[in-house]
Design a protein around this motif. Structure first.
Motif, mmCIF file in Angstrom:
data_model
loop_
_atom_site.group_PDB
_atom_site.id
_atom_site.type_symbol
_atom_site.label_atom_id
_atom_site.label_comp_id
_atom_site.label_asym_id
_atom_site.label_seq_id
_atom_site.Cartn_x
_atom_site.Cartn_y
_atom_site.Cartn_z
ATOM 1 N N GLN A 1 0.821 -1.217 0.000
ATOM 2 C CA GLN A 1 0.000 0.000 0.000
ATOM 3 C C GLN A 1 0.852 1.262 0.000
ATOM 4 O OE1 GLN A 1 -2.367 -0.477 3.533
ATOM 5 N NE2 GLN A 1 -3.869 -1.806 2.526
ATOM 6 N N TRP A 2 2.080 1.157 0.504
ATOM 7 C CA TRP A 2 2.967 2.317 0.603
ATOM 8 C C TRP A 2 4.191 2.190 -0.304
ATOM 9 C CZ3 TRP A 2 1.883 6.642 3.423
ATOM 10 C CH2 TRP A 2 0.767 6.555 4.262
ATOM 11 N N GLY A 3 4.275 1.119 -1.061
ATOM 12 C CA GLY A 3 5.452 0.827 -1.872
ATOM 13 C C GLY A 3 5.748 1.835 -2.968
ATOM 14 N N ASP A 4 4.768 2.641 -3.349
ATOM 15 C CA ASP A 4 5.018 3.666 -4.365
ATOM 16 C C ASP A 4 5.730 4.882 -3.773
ATOM 17 O OD1 ASP A 4 2.600 4.149 -2.918
ATOM 18 O OD2 ASP A 4 1.983 5.607 -4.437
ATOM 19 N N LEU A 5 5.793 4.968 -2.432
ATOM 20 C CA LEU A 5 6.397 6.129 -1.775
ATOM 21 C C LEU A 5 7.650 5.805 -0.967
ATOM 22 C CD1 LEU A 5 3.123 7.786 -0.429
ATOM 23 C CD2 LEU A 5 4.391 8.377 -2.497
ATOM 24 N N PHE A 6 7.775 4.556 -0.535
ATOM 25 C CA PHE A 6 8.876 4.175 0.347
ATOM 26 C C PHE A 6 9.510 2.860 -0.095
ATOM 27 C CE2 PHE A 6 5.922 6.567 3.037
ATOM 28 C CZ PHE A 6 6.772 7.503 3.613
ATOM 29 N N ALA A 7 10.788 2.702 0.230
ATOM 30 C CA ALA A 7 11.459 1.404 0.136
ATOM 31 C C ALA A 7 11.416 0.798 1.541
ATOM 32 C CB ALA A 7 12.899 1.579 -0.327
ATOM 33 N N PHE A 8 11.108 -0.484 1.638
ATOM 34 C CA PHE A 8 10.934 -1.153 2.923
ATOM 35 C C PHE A 8 11.915 -2.294 3.112
ATOM 36 C CE2 PHE A 8 6.804 0.746 2.268
ATOM 37 C CZ PHE A 8 6.404 1.106 3.545
ATOM 38 N N THR A 9 12.252 -2.541 4.367
ATOM 39 C CA THR A 9 12.871 -3.800 4.775
ATOM 40 C C THR A 9 12.032 -4.317 5.941
ATOM 41 O OG1 THR A 9 14.409 -2.730 6.310
ATOM 42 C CG2 THR A 9 15.205 -3.149 4.072
ATOM 43 N N CYS A 10 11.817 -5.619 5.962
ATOM 44 C CA CYS A 10 11.040 -6.267 7.022
ATOM 45 C C CYS A 10 11.817 -7.487 7.492
ATOM 46 C CB CYS A 10 9.676 -6.714 6.503
ATOM 47 S SG CYS A 10 8.669 -5.389 5.844
ATOM 48 N N ALA A 11 11.925 -7.643 8.801
ATOM 49 C CA ALA A 11 12.661 -8.778 9.346
ATOM 50 C C ALA A 11 11.938 -9.316 10.572
ATOM 51 C CB ALA A 11 14.079 -8.354 9.720
ATOM 52 N N PRO A 12 11.919 -10.638 10.744
ATOM 53 C CA PRO A 12 11.362 -11.201 11.971
ATOM 54 C C PRO A 12 12.145 -10.679 13.171
ATOM 55 C CG PRO A 12 11.775 -12.921 10.353
ATOM 56 C CD PRO A 12 12.411 -11.670 9.836
ATOM 57 N N ALA A 13 11.466 -10.528 14.299
ATOM 58 C CA ALA A 13 12.107 -9.991 15.503
ATOM 59 C C ALA A 13 11.755 -10.830 16.715
ATOM 60 C CB ALA A 13 11.656 -8.547 15.724
ATOM 61 N N MET A 14 12.672 -10.837 17.679
ATOM 62 C CA MET A 14 12.450 -11.544 18.946
ATOM 63 C C MET A 14 12.771 -10.604 20.090
ATOM 64 S SD MET A 14 14.331 -15.170 18.112
ATOM 65 C CE MET A 14 13.438 -16.191 19.278
ATOM 66 N N SER A 15 12.040 -10.747 21.186
ATOM 67 C CA SER A 15 12.353 -9.999 22.400
ATOM 68 C C SER A 15 13.580 -10.637 23.072
ATOM 69 C CB SER A 15 11.166 -10.034 23.365
ATOM 70 O OG SER A 15 10.980 -11.363 23.847
ATOM 71 N N ASP A 16 14.129 -9.948 24.070
ATOM 72 C CA ASP A 16 15.242 -10.525 24.831
ATOM 73 C C ASP A 16 14.852 -11.865 25.442
ATOM 74 O OD1 ASP A 16 16.891 -8.361 24.304
ATOM 75 O OD2 ASP A 16 16.733 -7.494 26.311
ATOM 76 N N GLU A 17 13.631 -11.933 25.957
ATOM 77 C CA GLU A 17 13.176 -13.168 26.604
ATOM 78 C C GLU A 17 13.073 -14.310 25.596
ATOM 79 O OE1 GLU A 17 11.579 -10.181 26.882
ATOM 80 O OE2 GLU A 17 12.248 -9.672 28.902
ATOM 81 N N GLU A 18 12.509 -14.031 24.424
ATOM 82 C CA GLU A 18 12.379 -15.066 23.393
ATOM 83 C C GLU A 18 13.749 -15.526 22.902
ATOM 84 O OE1 GLU A 18 8.146 -13.642 21.394
ATOM 85 O OE2 GLU A 18 9.990 -12.561 20.907
ATOM 86 N N LEU A 19 14.642 -14.568 22.671
ATOM 87 C CA LEU A 19 15.991 -14.925 22.222
ATOM 88 C C LEU A 19 16.730 -15.697 23.303
ATOM 89 C CD1 LEU A 19 18.218 -14.801 20.102
ATOM 90 C CD2 LEU A 19 18.918 -12.603 21.110
#
Length: 94
Positions: free
Chosen positions: A64-82
Protein backbone atom coordinates in the motif's frame (compact mmCIF):
# COMPACT_ATOMS: atom_id res chain seq x y z
CA UNK A 1 5.39 -13.30 15.14
CA UNK A 2 6.87 -9.85 15.57
CA UNK A 3 8.54 -7.98 12.71
CA UNK A 4 10.75 -4.91 12.45
CA UNK A 5 9.57 -2.81 9.51
CA UNK A 6 11.87 -0.03 8.27
CA UNK A 7 11.12 2.49 5.54
CA UNK A 8 12.96 5.18 3.64
CA UNK A 9 11.51 7.65 1.17
CA UNK A 10 13.01 10.13 -1.22
CA UNK A 11 12.45 13.86 -0.65
CA UNK A 12 10.31 13.90 -3.80
CA UNK A 13 7.77 11.61 -2.09
CA UNK A 14 7.37 13.79 1.00
CA UNK A 15 4.23 15.66 -0.06
CA UNK A 16 2.22 12.60 -1.15
CA UNK A 17 3.45 10.67 1.92
CA UNK A 18 2.24 13.42 4.25
CA UNK A 19 -1.13 13.59 2.51
CA UNK A 20 -1.65 9.82 2.62
CA UNK A 21 -0.55 9.54 6.26
CA UNK A 22 -2.87 12.36 7.37
CA UNK A 23 -5.74 10.75 5.45
CA UNK A 24 -5.21 7.14 6.60
CA UNK A 25 -3.15 7.36 9.78
CA UNK A 26 -0.82 4.80 8.22
CA UNK A 27 -2.77 2.03 9.91
CA UNK A 28 -1.90 -1.55 8.97
CA UNK A 29 -4.51 -4.13 7.91
CA UNK A 30 -6.65 -5.69 10.65
CA UNK A 31 -4.50 -8.82 10.89
CA UNK A 32 -1.36 -6.77 11.66
CA UNK A 33 -1.08 -5.21 15.12
CA UNK A 34 1.02 -2.05 15.31
CA UNK A 35 3.00 -2.27 18.57
CA UNK A 36 4.91 0.97 18.04
CA UNK A 37 6.14 3.29 15.32
CA UNK A 38 8.91 5.90 15.29
CA UNK A 39 9.81 8.50 12.69
CA UNK A 40 13.23 10.05 12.09
CA UNK A 41 13.31 13.83 12.42
CA UNK A 42 14.50 15.63 9.31
CA UNK A 43 14.25 12.73 6.88
CA UNK A 44 11.54 10.54 5.41
CA UNK A 45 12.35 7.35 7.30
CA UNK A 46 11.48 5.37 10.38
CA UNK A 47 10.61 1.97 11.74
CA UNK A 48 7.74 0.09 13.33
CA UNK A 49 7.37 -3.03 15.41
CA UNK A 50 4.34 -5.06 14.36
CA UNK A 51 2.88 -8.44 15.20
CA UNK A 52 1.16 -10.70 12.69
CA UNK A 53 0.12 -14.34 12.60
CA UNK A 54 1.29 -14.57 8.99
CA UNK A 55 3.20 -12.29 6.65
CA UNK A 56 0.38 -11.74 4.13
CA UNK A 57 -1.06 -8.75 6.01
CA UNK A 58 2.41 -7.29 6.38
CA UNK A 59 2.99 -7.70 2.64
CA UNK A 60 -0.34 -5.99 1.92
CA UNK A 61 0.59 -3.03 4.16
CA UNK A 62 4.00 -2.61 2.54
CA UNK A 63 2.46 -2.78 -0.94
CA UNK A 64 0.00 0.00 0.00
CA UNK A 65 2.97 2.32 0.60
CA UNK A 66 5.45 0.83 -1.87
CA UNK A 67 5.02 3.67 -4.36
CA UNK A 68 6.40 6.13 -1.77
CA UNK A 69 8.88 4.18 0.35
CA UNK A 70 11.46 1.40 0.14
CA UNK A 71 10.93 -1.15 2.92
CA UNK A 72 12.87 -3.80 4.78
CA UNK A 73 11.04 -6.27 7.02
CA UNK A 74 12.66 -8.78 9.35
CA UNK A 75 11.36 -11.20 11.97
CA UNK A 76 12.11 -9.99 15.50
CA UNK A 77 12.45 -11.54 18.95
CA UNK A 78 12.35 -10.00 22.40
CA UNK A 79 15.24 -10.52 24.83
CA UNK A 80 13.18 -13.17 26.60
CA UNK A 81 12.38 -15.07 23.39
CA UNK A 82 15.99 -14.92 22.22
CA UNK A 83 17.25 -15.97 25.66
CA UNK A 84 15.02 -19.06 25.64
CA UNK A 85 16.20 -19.95 22.13
CA UNK A 86 19.86 -19.50 23.06
CA UNK A 87 19.42 -21.59 26.22
CA UNK A 88 17.78 -24.40 24.23
CA UNK A 89 20.57 -24.24 21.65
CA UNK A 90 23.25 -24.33 24.34
CA UNK A 91 21.55 -27.28 26.08
CA UNK A 92 21.31 -29.19 22.79
CA UNK A 93 24.98 -28.53 22.04
CA UNK A 94 26.19 -29.79 25.45
Amino acid sequence: MKYIVQWKGLPTTQRPAIERFLKTGGRPPENVQLLGRWHAIGELSGFAIVEATDASGLARWVLQWGDLFAFTCAPAMSDEELGATLAAHQAASA
